[in-house]
Design an enzyme around this catalytic site. Structure first.
Site, PDB file in Angstrom:
ATOM      1  N   CYS A 126       1.815  -7.046  -4.220  1.00  0.00           N
ATOM      2  CA  CYS A 126       1.928  -5.649  -4.611  1.00  0.00           C
ATOM      3  C   CYS A 126       0.598  -4.899  -4.456  1.00  0.00           C
ATOM      4  CB  CYS A 126       2.475  -5.531  -6.030  1.00  0.00           C
ATOM      5  SG  CYS A 126       1.509  -6.411  -7.270  1.00  0.00           S
ATOM      6  N   HIS A 127      -0.497  -5.624  -4.314  1.00  0.00           N
ATOM      7  CA  HIS A 127      -1.783  -4.963  -4.069  1.00  0.00           C
ATOM      8  C   HIS A 127      -1.784  -4.229  -2.730  1.00  0.00           C
ATOM      9  CE1 HIS A 127      -2.272  -8.977  -2.241  1.00  0.00           C
ATOM     10  NE2 HIS A 127      -3.068  -8.370  -1.375  1.00  0.00           N
TER      11      HIS A 127
END
Length: 160
Positions: A126-127
């Site tokens: 998700c980064h």
């Protein structure tokens, strides 16, 4: 396990990662067994080895099985995480792009909320989801950790 972004707590069910906590607080950390205290197994060596290789810039894909079954996430949240999991190493997408890909183009704020609750960050990267205005956006592990991960991947995209 230690990592360049802080200690990681990894929860496994069978051969699937079910939770990963970045820099768990003292109370959370008690739920995990310290890496030196774990009796060796080929499977655990593989999981922790892949994570170590990723942080060293030697691995682009973790290729770890994961299971969101115990997370309590609804169908939309699972679609969001599935879309985030598709983002290639060194690439980014915006919350708006993820919302569109998940079939709800009006839900970019909800996408951010879901990503901040991602039970398996790094494994589900998700980064790699950034703000639409050019900033890096929020991250469950904090902005400095997100910047470190994005810098690692952008640096290694050209050399690996």
């Amino acid at each position: 396990m230690p990592s360049p972004i802080g200690s990681l707590g990894v929860e496994l069910t069978g051969t699937a990662v079910t939770r990963l906590v970045i820099a768990p607080d003292e109370r959370e950390a008690q739920a995990f067994v310290a890496l030196p205290e774990i009796d060796g197994s080929d499977f655990l060596d593989e999981v922790f080895g892949r994570l170590s290789e990723y942080f060293a810039g030697a691995r682009r894909k973790l290729d770890l099985e994961y299971d969101l079954g115990t997370s309590g996430l609804d169908g939309f949240a699972r679609r969001i995480l599935k879309e985030a999991a598709k983002i290639a190493y060194g690439r980014t997408r915006t919350c708006q792009e993820i919302a569109q890909a998940a079939g709800r183009p009006d839900a970019s704020r909800q996408v951010l909320s879901i990503l901040l609750e991602n039970p398996i960050p790094i494994v589900i990267p998700c980064h790699r989801v950034v703000a639409g205005g050019g900033g890096i956006g929020s991250y469950a592990g904090g902005g400095e950790r997100k910047r470190w991960l994005l810098d690692l991947e952008s640096r290694d995209v050209d050399t690996v």
